[in-house]
Design an enzyme around this catalytic site. Structure first.
Site, PDB file in Angstrom:
ATOM      1  N   CYS A   1       0.827  -1.210   0.000  1.00 48.35           N
ATOM      2  CA  CYS A   1       0.000   0.000   0.000  1.00 48.35           C
ATOM      3  C   CYS A   1       0.867   1.267   0.000  1.00 48.35           C
ATOM      4  CB  CYS A   1      -0.997  -0.077   1.146  1.00 48.35           C
ATOM      5  SG  CYS A   1      -2.447   0.928   0.817  1.00 48.35           S
TER       6      CYS A   1
ATOM      7  N   HIS B   1      -3.190  -5.373   1.578  1.00 47.34           N
ATOM      8  CA  HIS B   1      -2.497  -5.614   2.850  1.00 47.34           C
ATOM      9  C   HIS B   1      -2.470  -7.106   3.183  1.00 47.34           C
ATOM     10  CE1 HIS B   1      -2.191  -1.442   4.448  1.00 47.34           C
ATOM     11  NE2 HIS B   1      -3.140  -1.241   3.560  1.00 47.34           N
TER      12      HIS B   1
ATOM     13  N   GLU C   1      -0.690  -8.640   5.154  1.00 45.36           N
ATOM     14  CA  GLU C   1      -0.428  -8.869   6.586  1.00 45.36           C
ATOM     15  C   GLU C   1      -1.725  -8.895   7.392  1.00 45.36           C
ATOM     16  OE1 GLU C   1      -0.114  -6.088   4.998  1.00 45.36           O
ATOM     17  OE2 GLU C   1      -0.655  -4.395   6.283  1.00 45.36           O
TER      18      GLU C   1
HETATM   19  N1  GLN Z   1      -3.667   6.281   1.156  1.00 43.80           N
HETATM   20  C1  GLN Z   1      -2.332   6.018   1.611  1.00 43.80           C
HETATM   21  C2  GLN Z   1      -1.312   6.812   0.785  1.00 43.80           C
HETATM   22  O1  GLN Z   1      -1.677   7.380  -0.188  1.00 43.80           O
HETATM   23  C3  GLN Z   1      -2.020   4.531   1.548  1.00 43.80           C
HETATM   24  C4  GLN Z   1      -2.988   3.771   2.431  1.00 43.80           C
HETATM   25  C5  GLN Z   1      -2.414   2.562   3.092  1.00 43.80           C
HETATM   26  O2  GLN Z   1      -1.202   2.371   3.145  1.00 43.80           O
HETATM   27  N2  GLN Z   1      -3.271   1.763   3.658  1.00 43.80           N
HETATM   28  O3  GLN Z   1      -0.166   6.874   1.118  1.00 43.80           O
END
Ligand code: GLN
Length: 188
Positions: free
Chosen positions: A76, A165, A167
């Protein structure tokens, strides 16, 4: 095999637990110098803009060198950091993966969701939280997981990223794939 988890911010502890369950020794990385002690690094979710602020210039450069030479897995916000191009808004990327990525690409309504995607050909649960979308995939980049029409996990050399994610799901396959990447890197 010692795996670092970048522990500046975000959900680093779930990665630590998963990696330990799989038998890895984990170091929570809070200082750039700790990168010298590890064989691979996980960059967790969080807010990629905040990561950039906390890293500062020197931390960013050190991390860039690491991610381009040693196995690194970003989830992410971590995937956003590893990209070569970031949109919405534009921000710097480490360039370890030749991908273009758009932050918060699913809009407010679907801030977070659990969907079923595919890891290779096998179904796998995917947890998305304010997820980015991979919009451009460079020629050297391999797609390792998809959700509908979208590439959601990719790999290029020793760098790997997932917009979801892993994890937060019980399934350990994605972390296993990363640990395999680290141990294969060792043999070379
Ligand atoms: N929205 C976050 C970003 O732009 C990422 C979200 C996340 O890591 N769950 O950095």
């Amino acid at each position: 095999m010692k795996i670092g988890v970048l522990a500046l911010q975000g959900d680093f502890d779930a990665h630590r637990k998963r990696l330990e369950e799989l038998g890895a020794e984990v170091l929570l990385v809070k200082q750039p110098a700790q990168l010298d002690e590890i064989d691979g690094l996980v960059i967790p979710g969080g807010e990629s803009g905040t990561f950039l602020k906390l890293l500062g210039n020197a931390g960013f450069e050190k991390l860039k060198h690491f991610a381009r030479t040693k196995p690194t897995f970003g989830t992410c916000a971590g995937a956003i950091l590893l990209a070569s191009e970031v949109e919405n808004p534009k921000q710097s990327g480490l360039g370890a993966l030749d991908i273009g990525i758009r932050r918060n690409a699913y809009g407010r309504q679907v801030d977070s969701s659990i969907r079923q995607g595919k890891l290779g050909e096998s179904p796998i649960e995917m947890v998305f939280i304010r997820a980015p979308k991979i919009e451009r995939i460079g020629p050297g980049v391999e797609v390792i997981a998809t959700e509908g029409p979208d590439a959601v996990a990719v790999r290029q050399g020793k760098a790997m990223a997932a917009t979801f994610h892993p994890e937060l799901s019980e399934d350990t396959r994605v972390h296993r794939a990363f640990l395999d990447l680290v141990s294969n890197g060792h043999k070379k």
